[in-house]
Design an enzyme around this catalytic site. Structure first.
Site, PDB file in Angstrom:
ATOM      1  N   ASP A   1       0.821  -1.216   0.000  1.00 52.50           N
ATOM      2  CA  ASP A   1       0.000   0.000   0.000  1.00 52.50           C
ATOM      3  C   ASP A   1       0.854   1.266   0.000  1.00 52.50           C
ATOM      4  OD1 ASP A   1       0.806  -0.715   2.661  1.00 52.50           O
ATOM      5  OD2 ASP A   1      -0.551   0.801   3.435  1.00 52.50           O
ATOM      6  N   GLU A   2       0.266   2.337  -0.493  1.00 60.56           N
ATOM      7  CA  GLU A   2       0.810   3.689  -0.379  1.00 60.56           C
ATOM      8  C   GLU A   2       2.290   3.776  -0.761  1.00 60.56           C
ATOM      9  OE1 GLU A   2      -2.008   5.684   3.014  1.00 60.56           O
ATOM     10  OE2 GLU A   2      -0.385   4.396   3.728  1.00 60.56           O
TER      11      GLU A   2
END
Length: 471
Positions: free
Chosen positions: A275-276
């Site tokens: 993620d991210e």
């Protein structure tokens, strides 16, 4: 007041009368149950309370375990003592995976705190504990083949609060306690972003921080300073760190890490994050995730990842954890569609419903509000897993409530953020779809109110939301 059952069972038949119990506390009712093994769905059970006593029929030990917790919720007390109402309950979960995630990287939490969370989640029929073990702020897992990761990467927490890490004995204790409560532990080693702490001991694997305007905005609002290579990071910003795809030895390092993690955690899933990774080139992102997938595959486990990994090539049957909003952005919806085409399964964790670190309202002392503003108890409840992203229900593995700990440094704050909204996630994971029979807000808030006294007796410090008519 309806029966204070959470989550609500599939079928409940109430009958006149009650069984008097010669006990001094509600959980002492549990040994009264007579258990008979029968054919039926996994984790399902029948609980019958009548004048002859308490009888449980279940297909497996987990079903009998959940039946006993349902019985404990049924126990009431009047002037004559404790009693259980006459009922015939037939129950089984809607989804196989019912998880709660605890971020121990942003703030370290003790083994005892984790054990208490396991116990209380199991009472609500959760069967998975996802531990977010690594992030920019810390690497919390001591490994024999790479002790430097925890030695260099676990000394602190956000805001400069005390750090810590888990040794092998700690992990064995957590895993055993979870197993005793019919819960599996899912470890997460987050990559290729959220990896600043890796660079403290392995600068050769770490790319330079990418200081985007969003990173600078978070630093301006929350402090913590600009991330500096080689120095512990104690701020809240995300998306600035990355592993270096072309770094010599990176894939071998990942194989060694995931092999040891698999040896410590016996469950079916290894979570590789994904993620991210805002500071990672898209081609590099795919290359690093592919390395991690190969490392997980070598252990024989199923890879799990946040839904951004839909941009990479996870194998068929991999698990994608969706953390976007109840109404997805087009970008997140497209990533989910790509994961679906690749044969992915989904765990739903919509941030604006069951991210338990979101503030209840503007006055909540802890928590954040980036997920569409504060999340009331009602908003945490009024969503349905099958209505979030466009995937067939049979491809939804389950539901997971998530507790990120940027602002959660102690157990009391943890409890007040988790309770009562954890009950919303429990019902979404176990019970029938929203709008079915008892699966609606007015019933839920009344049943939740009825559970309040039991939480008080258990010493749980929960938030007394004004939305609930607490007893």
């Amino acid at each position: 007041m309806p029966l204070a059952l959470l989550p609500w069972p599939a079928e409940v038949e109430t009958r006149p009368g009650a069984l008097r119990l010669d006990i001094t506390a509600p959980h002492e009712a549990l040994p009264l149950a007579q258990h008979r093994a029968v054919d039926g769905p996994p984790e399902g059970y029948r609980l019958l309370v009548d004048a002859h006593g308490v009888r449980i029929e279940a297909a497996d030990d987990a079903g009998a375990f959940y039946a006993r917790h349902t019985l404990a919720q049924l126990v009431g007390r009047d002037d004559e003592g404790f009693f259980a109402p006459f009922v015939d309950i037939r129950d089984a979960p809607r989804f196989a995976y019912r998880g709660i995630m605890l971020d121990v990287a942003r703030h370290f939490h003790s083994v005892a705190t984790i054990e208490r969370l396991i116990e209380r989640a199991a009472e609500l029929k959760f069967n998975a504990l996802h531990l977010h073990l690594t992030d920019d702020q810390a690497w919390r897992l001591a490994l024999e083949n790479h002790p430097e990761l925890a030695e260099r990467g676990s000394s602190t927490s956000i805001g400069g609060d005390p750090g810590g890490h888990y040794g092998r004995d700690d992990v064995r204790r957590i895993v055993a306690h979870a197993a005793a409560h019919h819960m599996t532990v899912v470890p997460e080693i987050d990559l290729p972003g959220h990896t600043h702490a890796v660079g403290l001991s392995h600068p050769e694997f770490a790319a330079d921080p990418v200081l985007t305007p969003s990173v600078l905005e978070v630093v301006e609002e929350f402090g913590g300073g600009i991330p500096v290579p080689g120095e512990p990071y104690t701020g809240l910003a995300v998306g600035f760190s990355s592993l270096e795809a072309g770094a010599a030895g990176l894939e071998g390092f990942l194989r060694e890490v995931f092999a040891e993690v698999a040896g410590l955690f016996p469950g079916p899933y290894l979570h590789l994050g994904g993620d991210e990774a805002l500071g990672t080139d898209r081609a590099d992102y795919r290359a690093i995730v592919d390395m991690a997938v190969r490392a997980v595959a070598a252990t024989g486990r199923t890879p799990a990842a946040w839904h951004e990994a839909g941009a990479a090539d996870l194998p068929e049957g991999a698990v994608y954890q969706y953390w976007g909003f109840v109404t997805p952005s087009e970008e997140h919806a497209e990533l989910a569609r790509r994961a679906l085409v690749r044969g992915g399964r989904f765990v739903l964790s919509p941030a604006d419903a069951i991210y338990l670190d979101m503030k209840y309202d503007a006055d909540t002392r802890a928590g954040l509000a980036w997920a569409n503003g504060p999340t009331s108890v009602r908003r945490s409840y009024e969503w349905d897993p099958a209505a979030v992203i466009e995937v067939p229900e049979e491809r939804i593995l389950g539901v997971e409530a998530a507790l990120w700990t940027e602002t959660i440094a102690d157990e009391e704050t943890l409890e007040r953020m988790v309770f009562p909204r954890i009950a919303s996630a429990a019902e979404a994971a176990w019970s029938r779809p929203l709008g079915s029979a008892e699966r609606e807000w007015e019933s839920f808030r009344a049943r939740l109110a009825g559970l309040g006294p039991a939480w008080e007796r258990a010493g749980i410090r929960f938030t007394r939301s004004p939305e609930i008519p607490w007893l």
